[in-house]
Design an enzyme around this catalytic site. Structure first.
Site, PDB file in Angstrom:
ATOM      1  N   ASN A 291      -0.390  -7.117  -8.957  1.00 54.19           N
ATOM      2  CA  ASN A 291       0.494  -6.588  -9.994  1.00 54.19           C
ATOM      3  C   ASN A 291       1.516  -7.570 -10.572  1.00 54.19           C
ATOM      4  O   ASN A 291       1.542  -7.807 -11.773  1.00 54.19           O
ATOM      5  CB  ASN A 291       1.244  -5.381  -9.431  1.00 54.19           C
ATOM      6  CG  ASN A 291       0.417  -4.143  -9.600  1.00 54.19           C
ATOM      7  OD1 ASN A 291      -0.007  -3.839 -10.713  1.00 54.19           O
ATOM      8  ND2 ASN A 291       0.142  -3.445  -8.525  1.00 54.19           N
TER       9      ASN A 291
ATOM     10  N   ILE B 157      -5.545  -6.072  -1.857  1.00 54.42           N
ATOM     11  CA  ILE B 157      -6.106  -5.121  -0.887  1.00 54.42           C
ATOM     12  C   ILE B 157      -5.602  -3.709  -1.185  1.00 54.42           C
ATOM     13  O   ILE B 157      -6.140  -2.736  -0.688  1.00 54.42           O
ATOM     14  CB  ILE B 157      -5.773  -5.494   0.576  1.00 54.42           C
ATOM     15  CG1 ILE B 157      -4.258  -5.419   0.839  1.00 54.42           C
ATOM     16  CG2 ILE B 157      -6.325  -6.856   0.936  1.00 54.42           C
ATOM     17  CD1 ILE B 157      -3.917  -5.387   2.323  1.00 54.42           C
ATOM     18  N   ASP B 158      -4.540  -3.607  -2.006  1.00 53.97           N
ATOM     19  CA  ASP B 158      -3.940  -2.295  -2.267  1.00 53.97           C
ATOM     20  C   ASP B 158      -4.700  -1.479  -3.316  1.00 53.97           C
ATOM     21  O   ASP B 158      -4.484  -0.275  -3.435  1.00 53.97           O
ATOM     22  CB  ASP B 158      -2.489  -2.462  -2.751  1.00 53.97           C
ATOM     23  CG  ASP B 158      -1.593  -3.078  -1.694  1.00 53.97           C
ATOM     24  OD1 ASP B 158      -1.947  -2.993  -0.502  1.00 53.97           O
ATOM     25  OD2 ASP B 158      -0.552  -3.653  -2.046  1.00 53.97           O
TER      26      ASP B 158
ATOM     27  N   MET C 201      -1.598  -0.823   5.411  1.00 53.87           N
ATOM     28  CA  MET C 201      -0.810  -1.460   4.344  1.00 53.87           C
ATOM     29  C   MET C 201      -0.843  -0.660   3.047  1.00 53.87           C
ATOM     30  O   MET C 201      -1.817   0.036   2.768  1.00 53.87           O
ATOM     31  CB  MET C 201      -1.289  -2.884   4.096  1.00 53.87           C
ATOM     32  CG  MET C 201      -0.639  -3.878   5.028  1.00 53.87           C
ATOM     33  SD  MET C 201      -1.075  -5.572   4.600  1.00 53.87           S
ATOM     34  CE  MET C 201       0.196  -6.463   5.494  1.00 53.87           C
TER      35      MET C 201
HETATM   36  O1  F6P Z   1       0.212  -6.556  -1.718  1.00 49.80           O
HETATM   37  C1  F6P Z   1      -0.554  -6.714  -0.602  1.00 49.80           C
HETATM   38  C2  F6P Z   1       0.207  -6.409   0.658  1.00 49.80           C
HETATM   39  O2  F6P Z   1      -0.598  -6.751   1.735  1.00 49.80           O
HETATM   40  C3  F6P Z   1       0.723  -4.986   0.797  1.00 49.80           C
HETATM   41  O3  F6P Z   1      -0.250  -4.071   1.194  1.00 49.80           O
HETATM   42  C4  F6P Z   1       1.797  -5.167   1.820  1.00 49.80           C
HETATM   43  O4  F6P Z   1       2.704  -4.109   1.769  1.00 49.80           O
HETATM   44  C5  F6P Z   1       2.403  -6.476   1.412  1.00 49.80           C
HETATM   45  O5  F6P Z   1       1.380  -7.184   0.734  1.00 49.80           O
HETATM   46  C6  F6P Z   1       2.900  -7.320   2.538  1.00 49.80           C
HETATM   47  O6  F6P Z   1       3.520  -8.439   1.984  1.00 49.80           O
HETATM   48  P1  F6P Z   1       3.887  -9.777   2.777  1.00 49.80           P
HETATM   49  O7  F6P Z   1       2.618 -10.475   3.101  1.00 49.80           O
HETATM   50  O8  F6P Z   1       4.721 -10.537   1.826  1.00 49.80           O
HETATM   51  O9  F6P Z   1       4.587  -9.337   4.010  1.00 49.80           O
END
Ligand code: F6P
Length: 361
Positions: free
Chosen positions: A113, A136-137, A179
């Protein structure tokens, strides 16, 4: 000579390399020696600070099956793009300068995004940009699915599978935290695939009474264990009614007691039922490892289409898949929108018919 830039931005996922390979292979096939590909290191940072490597066909060999990204990645929040860096550098101007200095004909942005928002900004600033839908979201607007998503479902499902056997052996209630802060796609699908009894996602605020009721109902039926799939961003009905600031404060308070919402839910279930309730967080494992077969094929198809868009001079687009067909969506339509699970989503309704509780009733 065609000069192409590529970068991978934001959280990594399983099929970034497969997608870069797809683009590169198709471009090399189209233009043979008449194409040069440059990879920016650590996402937009590489574009800002002219940190890049020249890639050759050999660099794309053997990476179809490899997770992570050969270019590295970093989070460069969109909201800070218009703010100068610590040394006063204008980030947007710096990125434009790098693009022009390297005489690029196009920049591929593999990202979710926030990254596609920046891709749109650069496109509006006059650069030839093509977005590639990563996350992955699965919460990117303008595409039915994103690469990385199906592989992450596999990992999350495997985590639930592993918990299932131990939960059954011990007659315990188990929460597996999946996640997804804003969208519940991953939790919904992994939850169903893993046979979860209760699934809590941000789109359907829950009432803890309903969750407890569902656990007790299972127990009454002689099932000693319960599996609950909880999205990182799951929220109560009360939370959902709060103003953004108040909700932020409530999360701050909650984090003083618990690492995440799943632990709060576990405590509440334990207090209401007397059952042992444990939490497992597979976390970044969900983004790790190798892409599954679906993602390898999807990435190859998306990559090929990315090369076609370049050959046609169609920029300012994000490659997408809609109704099983590879196509594209204007970056201007993608930017700033979020694709969450609609309440009339078929899979969601089917899950309810299976008797899965979403904690809403
Ligand atoms: O946007 C992908 C994602 O894996 C989300 O599902 C998760 O909430 C976030 O990134 C975790 O972010 P970071 O790797 O910065 O902790």
């Amino acid at each position: 000579m065609k000069r192409i830039g590529m970068l991978t931005s934001g959280g990594d996922c399983q099929a970034l390399n497969a997608t870069m390979r797809g683009i590169a292979k198709a471009l090399y096939n189209m233009y043979q020696d008449e194409v040069e590909i440059i990879g920016f290191i650590d996402g937009y940072k590489g574009l800002m600070y002219e940190d890049y490597v020249k890639l050759t066909p050999l660099d794309f060999a053997g990476i179809l099956t490899k997770g992570g990204t050969i270019l590295g990645t970093s989070r460069q929040p969109f909201k800070l793009m218009r703010e100068p860096d610590a040394n006063g550098l204008d980030k947007v101007e710096a990125m434009k300068t790098t693009y022009r200095r390297l005489r690029l004909d196009c920049l591929y942005v593999l990202g979710g995004n926030g990254s596609q928002k920046t891709a749109n900004l650069l496109s509006e600033e006059g650069l030839n940009v093509i977005g590639m839908p990563k996350t992955i979201d699965n919460d990117l607007w303008g595409t039915d699915t994103t690469f990385g998503y199906q592989s992450a479902i596999d990992v999350a499902t495997n985590a639930i599978d592993c918990i299932h056997t131990t939960a059954a052996s011990h007659n315990r209630c188990f929460i597996v935290e999946i996640m997804g802060h804003k969208a519940g796609w991953l939790t919904l699908n992994a939850g169903i695939a893993g046979g979860a009894d209760i699934i809590l996602i941000p789109e359907i605020p829950y009432d803890i009474e309903n969750v407890v009721k569902a656990v007790k109902k299972r127990n009454k039926r002689g099932r000693g264990f319960t599996i609950i799939a909880v999205a990182e961003g799951a929220m109560t009905k009360e939370d959902a009614g709060m103003k953004k600031k108040v909700y932020k404060k409530r999360l701050e308070e909650m984090h003083k007691l618990y690492p995440s919402i799943s632990y709060e839910i576990a405590d509440q279930i334990k207090a209401a039922t007397g059952l042992e309730c444990r939490v497992t967080v597979p976390g970044h494992m969900q983004r790790g490892g190798n892409p599954n077969a679906y993602d390898r094929v999807l990435s190859s198809r998306l990559g090929t289409y990315g090369a076609i868009l370049f050959s046609k001079g169609e920029f300012g687009q994000m490659v997408a898949i809609k109704d099983h067909k590879i196509t594209s969506t204007p970056l201007s339509e993608v930017a700033g929108k979020l694709k969450t699970v609609p309440l009339d989503n078929d899979i969601l309704l089917e899950a309810k018919m299976l008797g899965i509780s979403f904690g809403d009733e």
